[in-house]
Design an enzyme around this catalytic site. Structure first.
Site, PDB file in Angstrom:
ATOM      1  N   ARG A 179      -7.850 -54.618  23.731  1.00 60.77           N
ATOM      2  CA  ARG A 179      -7.622 -53.632  24.799  1.00 60.77           C
ATOM      3  C   ARG A 179      -8.798 -53.497  25.756  1.00 60.77           C
ATOM      4  O   ARG A 179      -9.064 -52.414  26.283  1.00 60.77           O
ATOM      5  CB  ARG A 179      -7.281 -52.248  24.219  1.00 60.77           C
ATOM      6  N   SER A 228      -0.616 -45.124  23.863  1.00 66.05           N
ATOM      7  CA  SER A 228      -1.543 -44.836  22.749  1.00 66.05           C
ATOM      8  C   SER A 228      -2.818 -44.210  23.291  1.00 66.05           C
ATOM      9  O   SER A 228      -3.434 -44.732  24.217  1.00 66.05           O
ATOM     10  CB  SER A 228      -1.918 -46.127  22.019  1.00 66.05           C
ATOM     11  N   GLU A 298      -8.352 -45.162  23.798  1.00 67.76           N
ATOM     12  CA  GLU A 298      -7.833 -46.323  24.532  1.00 67.76           C
ATOM     13  C   GLU A 298      -7.642 -45.916  25.993  1.00 67.76           C
ATOM     14  O   GLU A 298      -7.901 -46.678  26.917  1.00 67.76           O
ATOM     15  CB  GLU A 298      -6.498 -46.784  23.921  1.00 67.76           C
TER      16      GLU A 298
END
Ligand SMILES: Cc1cc2nc3c(=O)[nH]c(=O)nc-3n(C[C@H](O)[C@H](O)[C@H](O)COP(=O)(O)OP(=O)(O)OC[C@H]3O[C@@H](n4cnc5c(N)ncnc54)[C@H](O)[C@@H]3O)c2cc1C
Length: 305
Positions: A179, A228, A298
């Site tokens: 990510r 998320s 995130e």
């Protein structure tokens, strides 16, 4: 903000620059204060002129994609927010034998590219069905799902540095990790080149439908969110840790830990960025005390806090 500064920006971009623009509607969370300057350049030349001017005026900028992985502060963003305009929403295909080289403008919605690829019978991005946002944002976040991630199919990117210089960087130099990428600071991605391989259409369709089904089953619907909130720590799932800590349903103001998926925070309507941030902090603290794991966001926090 100085009138002369505003006038010069208007001379550069015309009606594609606005001032004191509320940003909530440009984010999937539907929270966040205003941008001092909101600019939507439509061509590489306009973008280069814009960043060169901002640099000369010592004005910082933030690049906004689809706004699906960010939390913008209630105070908003000092300086400029740049959102690439329609001129950056394109795809150019070169099909040779069993592969296709595809160049995608950074403002192209990732989902549109995924469906285009599947429609043409090319595989490699079907895992990304249902990931919202732009191709540029997806690249920056190395977006992924169900075992796939964009890094595996990226050949190169083209981008613009803060001094207006246009560069092409091969995928191997982008520092892809879970990510994230390690792009040079301030680099604005304008185009991404992918290499896709031909695959059986029925298998691609099946993979796409399976991705849709999984999302439908596990993710919250109906309330704004940013996907998320935390990255999965090594060897564990953030959602499992948060649920095991008994935090599903926990609220701060109008922000709530989703009952459906504990790693989602939903905006029940009227949540502030401070509500969301406070809830994130509380989750981190409780999981830390229970499991000794500090969850890393995130979602990117943007603006003045
Ligand atoms: C319901 C939902 C489900 C999601 N599911 C997933 C999932 O399965 N997998 C996953 O990985 N993510 C998921 N996400 C998160 C998000 O959709 C992805 O991270 C997406 O790729 C972000 O793209 P964006 O255009 O919205 O980026 P933004 O949120 O606008 O920006 C993210 C970062 O990228 C930078 N950026 C954006 N465009 C550029 C550019 N052209 N040049 C330089 N920097 C740029 C921004 O400055 C920012 O730092 C989900 C989000 C939601 C709301």
């Amino acid at each position: 903000m100085r009138a002369e500064f505003q006038e010069r920006l208007i001379a550069l971009l015309g009606e594609r620059v606005r001032f004191a623009v509320p940003l909530a509607r440009y984010t999937s969370f539907r929270v966040g204060g205003p941008a001092e300057v909101f600019a939507e350049p439509d061509t590489v030349e306009e973008l280069r002129a814009l960043v060169a001017f901002l640099r000369q005026e010592a004005v910082s900028y933030f690049l906004l994609g689809g706004g699906t992985n960010i939390l913008i502060s209630d105070k908003g963003v000092c300086g400029a927010v740049i959102k690439l305009g329609e001129g950056f929403d394109y795809s150019r295909w070169e099909e040779t034998g069993d592969t296709a080289q595809v160049r995608i403008g950074a403002a192209r919605p990732l989902g549109r590219f995924v469906r285009e690829a599947i429609g043409k019978g090319y595989g490699g991005v079907e895992f990304a069905e249902g990931i919202p946002g732009s191709a540029g944002g997806g690249l920056l976040m190395n977006a992924g799902a169900f075992g796939g991630e964009l890094s595996r199919v990226v050949v190169s990117i083209s981008g613009i540095y803060a001094d207006g210089i246009l560069v092409r960087l091969p995928g191997g130099e982008l520092g892809f990790a879970y990510r994230r990428t390690a792009l040079p600071p301030g680099l604005i991605v304008v185009e991404i080149e992918f290499c896709l391989r031909r695959e059986r259409s029925d298998l691609l369709m099946a993979a796409m439908l399976e991705a849709q089904r999984k999302r439908q089953r596990t993710q919250p619907h109906g309330h704004p969110n940013a996907g998320s909130i935390f990255k999965n720590p090594p060897g564990a799932y953030a959602g499992v840790l948060i649920e095991a800590a008994g935090l599903k349903g926990l609220c701060r103001g109008r922000a709530r830990v989703s009952e459906r998926h504990a790693n989602f925070i939903v905006n029940l309507g009227g949540a502030s960025a401070s509500d969301v941030k406070a809830l994130m902090g509380q989750i981190q603290q409780v999981v830390w005390e229970k499991d000794g794991v500090w969850l890393e966001p995130e979602v990117r926090l943007v603006g003045e806090w």
